[in-house]
Design a protein around this motif. Sequence first.
Motif, PDB file in Angstrom:
ATOM      1  N   GLY A 101       0.629  10.808 -22.540  1.00 32.02           N
ATOM      2  CA  GLY A 101      -0.499  11.587 -22.036  1.00 32.02           C
ATOM      3  C   GLY A 101      -1.650  11.623 -23.027  1.00 32.02           C
ATOM      4  O   GLY A 101      -1.721  10.820 -23.956  1.00 32.02           O
ATOM      5  N   LYS A 102      -2.548  12.589 -22.841  1.00 33.25           N
ATOM      6  CA  LYS A 102      -3.679  12.728 -23.764  1.00 33.25           C
ATOM      7  C   LYS A 102      -3.759  14.182 -24.237  1.00 33.25           C
ATOM      8  O   LYS A 102      -3.524  15.124 -23.480  1.00 33.25           O
ATOM      9  CB  LYS A 102      -4.987  12.307 -23.100  1.00 33.25           C
ATOM     10  CG  LYS A 102      -5.390  13.140 -21.888  1.00 33.25           C
ATOM     11  CD  LYS A 102      -6.710  12.654 -21.309  1.00 33.25           C
ATOM     12  CE  LYS A 102      -7.135  13.489 -20.101  1.00 33.25           C
ATOM     13  NZ  LYS A 102      -8.411  13.037 -19.509  1.00 33.25           N
ATOM     14  N   GLU A 103      -4.097  14.361 -25.500  1.00 38.26           N
ATOM     15  CA  GLU A 103      -4.147  15.707 -26.074  1.00 38.26           C
ATOM     16  C   GLU A 103      -5.394  16.456 -25.597  1.00 38.26           C
ATOM     17  O   GLU A 103      -6.475  15.875 -25.467  1.00 38.26           O
ATOM     18  CB  GLU A 103      -4.144  15.630 -27.596  1.00 38.26           C
ATOM     19  CG  GLU A 103      -4.049  16.998 -28.262  1.00 38.26           C
ATOM     20  CD  GLU A 103      -3.804  16.913 -29.755  1.00 38.26           C
ATOM     21  OE1 GLU A 103      -3.683  17.980 -30.395  1.00 38.26           O
ATOM     22  OE2 GLU A 103      -3.723  15.791 -30.302  1.00 38.26           O
ATOM     23  N   VAL A 104      -5.218  17.748 -25.336  1.00 36.39           N
ATOM     24  CA  VAL A 104      -6.341  18.606 -24.967  1.00 36.39           C
ATOM     25  C   VAL A 104      -6.317  19.850 -25.860  1.00 36.39           C
ATOM     26  O   VAL A 104      -5.270  20.226 -26.392  1.00 36.39           O
ATOM     27  CB  VAL A 104      -6.290  19.031 -23.485  1.00 36.39           C
ATOM     28  CG1 VAL A 104      -6.437  17.823 -22.581  1.00 36.39           C
ATOM     29  CG2 VAL A 104      -4.997  19.764 -23.167  1.00 36.39           C
ATOM     30  N   LYS A 105      -7.464  20.481 -26.029  1.00 33.73           N
ATOM     31  CA  LYS A 105      -7.558  21.676 -26.857  1.00 33.73           C
ATOM     32  C   LYS A 105      -7.056  22.895 -26.097  1.00 33.73           C
ATOM     33  O   LYS A 105      -7.049  22.933 -24.874  1.00 33.73           O
ATOM     34  CB  LYS A 105      -9.006  21.892 -27.306  1.00 33.73           C
ATOM     35  CG  LYS A 105      -9.586  20.736 -28.111  1.00 33.73           C
ATOM     36  CD  LYS A 105      -8.834  20.519 -29.414  1.00 33.73           C
ATOM     37  CE  LYS A 105      -9.471  19.414 -30.249  1.00 33.73           C
ATOM     38  NZ  LYS A 105      -8.719  19.152 -31.498  1.00 33.73           N
ATOM     39  N   PHE A 106      -6.679  23.909 -26.832  1.00 36.97           N
ATOM     40  CA  PHE A 106      -6.161  25.141 -26.231  1.00 36.97           C
ATOM     41  C   PHE A 106      -7.162  25.730 -25.242  1.00 36.97           C
ATOM     42  O   PHE A 106      -6.781  26.159 -24.142  1.00 36.97           O
ATOM     43  CB  PHE A 106      -5.834  26.155 -27.328  1.00 36.97           C
ATOM     44  CG  PHE A 106      -5.333  27.475 -26.795  1.00 36.97           C
ATOM     45  CD1 PHE A 106      -3.998  27.644 -26.462  1.00 36.97           C
ATOM     46  CD2 PHE A 106      -6.201  28.549 -26.616  1.00 36.97           C
ATOM     47  CE1 PHE A 106      -3.534  28.860 -25.961  1.00 36.97           C
ATOM     48  CE2 PHE A 106      -5.754  29.756 -26.125  1.00 36.97           C
ATOM     49  CZ  PHE A 106      -4.416  29.918 -25.798  1.00 36.97           C
ATOM     50  N   LYS A 107      -8.442  25.736 -25.607  1.00 36.18           N
ATOM     51  CA  LYS A 107      -9.456  26.358 -24.762  1.00 36.18           C
ATOM     52  C   LYS A 107      -9.703  25.590 -23.465  1.00 36.18           C
ATOM     53  O   LYS A 107     -10.253  26.152 -22.506  1.00 36.18           O
ATOM     54  CB  LYS A 107     -10.770  26.511 -25.541  1.00 36.18           C
ATOM     55  CG  LYS A 107     -10.691  27.526 -26.681  1.00 36.18           C
ATOM     56  CD  LYS A 107     -12.027  27.673 -27.374  1.00 36.18           C
ATOM     57  CE  LYS A 107     -11.957  28.708 -28.496  1.00 36.18           C
ATOM     58  NZ  LYS A 107     -13.262  28.863 -29.205  1.00 36.18           N
ATOM     59  N   THR A 108      -9.338  24.320 -23.429  1.00 33.61           N
ATOM     60  CA  THR A 108      -9.546  23.523 -22.220  1.00 33.61           C
ATOM     61  C   THR A 108      -8.239  23.270 -21.465  1.00 33.61           C
ATOM     62  O   THR A 108      -8.220  22.533 -20.478  1.00 33.61           O
ATOM     63  CB  THR A 108     -10.199  22.173 -22.561  1.00 33.61           C
ATOM     64  OG1 THR A 108      -9.342  21.442 -23.454  1.00 33.61           O
ATOM     65  CG2 THR A 108     -11.551  22.383 -23.220  1.00 33.61           C
TER      66      THR A 108
END
Length: 257
Positions: A185-192
């Motif tokens: 997969g791809k990493e995303v930030k906590f806020k998003t």
Amino acid sequence: MIAGIKILCFLSVIPVRAEHKDQSEIVTQMLFGEVATIVDQHNQWIKINIAHDGYEGWVDEKQVVEISENAFSTISKIKNRQSDSLRLYKTPWGKINVLQGSPIISDRSSFLIDSYEFEWLDFKVQSEKTSNKDIIEISKGYVNAPYLWGGRTAYGIDCSGFTQTVLHQLGINLMRDASQQVKQGKEVKFKTAQPGDLAFFVSKKGNVIHVGILLEESKIIHAHGYVRIDDFTEEGIFNQDSNKLTHHLHSIRRFDL
């Protein structure tokens, strides 16, 4: 059976063990219709490489059946997975309960695998699952499933077996262990982060050891004692029953549905 031969799991679910003996720990499970390649043999035990995730372990040869290269090639490409909690097959070995997460070998009411005849006893065409709403619905269907190391069904499941089986039902080929899944997969930030994302957690040594699926309203569903829903924070998982942080966040990853 010898190395290189292709096999099919013809029972509802079978244990795949770390060593060639019944007392050995279960490292994963094979569900009805999953296929593998034999890589070694010790008496009645065969070491296999499972087609959908490359995981290896030992199974009792009495719990699988040999299939042709052609059947193996066809079945190993199947992405659609059983989304109902229970289905029933009529097989050459009698009736078999087919559990949620098993591959849908055919969308016909009856079919052949080599010379083996199969028939759905409660046949219906299933629609494909393709949205974040569906991943939430599927994951919640496992609530209260007991934790079982190496498990992959609603009758016993571990944290990465849970995420793997849920995403399999969405046509996503997830690896077996949390330490492997965190590389997909791809990493995303906590806020998003959004519902349907996978959150990964680490031990004190920094190793990825746990995974769960994010839900609405800052919640997470994961296998911890049993499949349960807890609070999800920027630090990790907060368990209201024990009033403490039980898992420390490593990263969040998104998988295209």
